[in-house]
Scaffold this active site. Structure first.
Site, short mmCIF file in Angstrom:
data_model
loop_
_atom_site.label_atom_id
_atom_site.label_comp_id
_atom_site.label_asym_id
_atom_site.label_seq_id
_atom_site.Cartn_x
_atom_site.Cartn_y
_atom_site.Cartn_z
N LYS A 77 -4.81 -10.99 -13.65
CA LYS A 77 -5.56 -10.06 -12.29
C LYS A 77 -6.03 -11.60 -11.64
CE LYS A 77 -8.65 -6.79 -10.55
NZ LYS A 77 -9.37 -5.50 -11.27
N SER A 152 -8.74 -1.19 -9.19
CA SER A 152 -8.29 -2.41 -8.33
C SER A 152 -7.37 -3.38 -8.74
CB SER A 152 -9.48 -3.28 -8.31
OG SER A 152 -10.24 -3.48 -9.59
N SER A 176 -10.78 0.66 -13.03
CA SER A 176 -9.88 -0.26 -12.35
C SER A 176 -8.60 -0.54 -13.42
CB SER A 176 -10.49 -1.36 -11.80
OG SER A 176 -11.15 -0.82 -10.60
#
Length: 489
Positions: A77, A152, A176
């Site tokens: 990420k 996210s 997330s």
């Protein structure tokens, strides 16, 4: 090369037996990303030259039986800093930022000789639940490209679900990892707070953030968590608890006899989609058939979690994001006439609307005259929520429930309605407030879209969650389903 039919163990066996080299596997991975990602938009940056060179070095050194992750590609990420490689946190303010060091989890996976192929998309500074708040692109759901992938960590979840990589790292501040894992039909683990070092994670809410793993199967997830967990001198919030080999005992796990499971009535209350409810009730029946006891329990203060979370997380974000000021690194506005101009214009132009919203909310909550009424009260509510979990987990091995009230929703349908978006996290947020581990895994489908089930455990007892998740996985077929990219499922 896609990873729909491969797991880490089979890839490792092929690499050790030299049926394929790491360089060939890495090249095939990039070929598949280039063919698949135009439909998904999971990646913000690919580092093909460096990855292929790294894979070639691994091949030259050789891969032994005791290196279970060596030579296998993965993605990070893009809020995990990577030395000399772009790290944007999905924000214009860091568009051209290249860090001078690697995050601890990146260092650990480099030491395990995994091959990092690139950085995945996210909501800006991890603030959002749909990956629509990225400054650069909107990621699509692997099962239906008209739907959001969740957030996210939507880029990481979609990259794994669409078969582009076998594993990816994400971060979880209020759901997330678990929510995008649920929306994309993959396995996601938010470990206990302090289990994994946050050094090198671009901070959102420092008392809530946790780095975790996303994979197609439970055993792969357990293998990855063992590789990244452990105490780190750079992060004094990390625990000195020993890190088990989480995957070691899973193969022998065939039932859950003797385990007591709590099913909170609030997790199946009004607002939770009927198909989601039925999937969780069916999962509870599966556990009963496998020898567990399932009791109805209550988390009476769960309903206050969203309000407490957005005060606490926004307050911490307000503090953490002060460093992005147009002076030291990142975006700096043009046409400035004073130091105040640099600060105001750089932040106004560099931050997106959701980040600005949370900075304002956090600054208000911490301001003189409002601290006691908002931040302090939210902190007290957090303790009450933690005590609710403690009361249940004293008599139960873990808690079962849905990850999200619904399956993935349409792109564009909720991004302009912050309150609706925030309420989507009502089932995941309390776990972060309490600092507990939470595992998301596939538990059903509704109109072709995956439904995610959440297992919540005692502090540092990820092993029980993995065992329960693995047994469920072996007695169901949900994890074997594959998305039909480019069409409805």
């Amino acid at each position: 090369m896609n990873y729909f039919k491969s797991d880490l163990a089979s890839l490792h066996a092929d690499l050790v037996a030299k049926k394929i080299s790491s360089k060939e596997l890495t090249q095939a991975t990039f070929d598949n990303i280039k063919a698949t990602d135009p439909k998904i938009s999971a990646f913000l940056h690919l580092n093909e030259d460096q990855a292929l060179a790294q894979a070639e070095k691994i091949d030259q050194a050789g891969i032994s039986d005791d290196q279970p992750l060596a030579g296998i590609p993965l993605a990070f990420k893009d809020n995990l800093v990577t030395k000399d490689e772009p790290t944007t946190a999905g924000s214009k303010i860091l568009e051209n930022f290249k860090p001078v060091y690697d995050a601890t989890v990146v260092q650990k996976l480099n030491a395990a000789k995994m091959v990092a192929v690139g950085k995945t998309n996210l909501d800006e500074f991890a603030m959002g639940g749909s990956t629509e708040n990225s400054a650069f692109k909107t990621t699509k759901n692997a099962w239906d490209q008209t739907k959001v992938p969740g957030g996210s960590s939507g880029g990481s979840a979609a990259a794994v679900a669409s078969g582009m990589v076998p594993a990816a790292l994400g971060s979880d501040t209020g759901g997330s990892i678990r929510q995008p894992a649920a929306f994309n039909g993959v396995v996601g683990m938010k470990p206990t707070y302090g289990r994994v070092s946050r050094w090198g994670l671009i901070a959102f809410g420092s008392s809530l953030d946790e780095i975790g793993t996303m994979t197609r199967g439970v055993k792969d997830n357990a293998t990855m968590l063992s590789a990244i967990a452990g105490h780190d001198a750079h992060d004094l919030t990390t625990s000195t608890q020993p890190v088990p080999n989480f995957a070691a005992d899973l193969t022998a796990a065939t039932n859950v006899k003797g385990l007591r499971i709590g099913l909170p009535k609030e997790f199946l209350a009004e607002g939770v989609n009927d198909d989601v409810k039925q999937a969780i009730l069916a999962a509870a029946d599966t556990y009963r058939k496998l020898g567990a006891t399932v009791d109805e329990v209550s988390l009476p203060h769960n309903k206050y979690g969203v309000a407490a979370y957005y005060i606490i997380s926004s307050s911490e974000a307000s503090s953490n994001l002060q460093r992005f000021d147009g002076i030291r690194y990142g975006y700096r506005a043009n046409d400035v006439k004073s130091l105040d101009d640099v600060y105001v214009k750089s932040r106004s132009e560099g931050f997106g609307p959701e980040v600005k919203r949370r900075i304002m909310l956090g600054t208000f909550s911490l301001s003189a005259g409002f601290y006691d009424a908002y931040f302090l009260k939210a902190a007290k509510v957090r303790t009450v929520i933690l005590n609710d979990f403690k009361a249940i987990l004293k008599d139960h091995d873990f808690i079962l429930g849905p990850v999200a009230p619904t399956t993935a929703y349409n792109i564009g349908s909720e991004v302009t309605d912050p309150m609706t978006m925030y309420m989507n996290d009502i089932l995941t947020i309390p776990v972060n407030l309490a600092g507990l581990p939470g595992l998301s895994l596939p538990a059903g489908f509704s109109q072709g879209l995956p439904i995610g089930m959440q297992l919540i455990g005692r502090p540092f007892d990820e092993s029980t969650l993995y065992k329960a998740g693995y047994v469920f996985e072996q007695n169901t077929e949900f994890h074997n389903q594959i998305p039909t990219l480019g069409g409805q499922n």
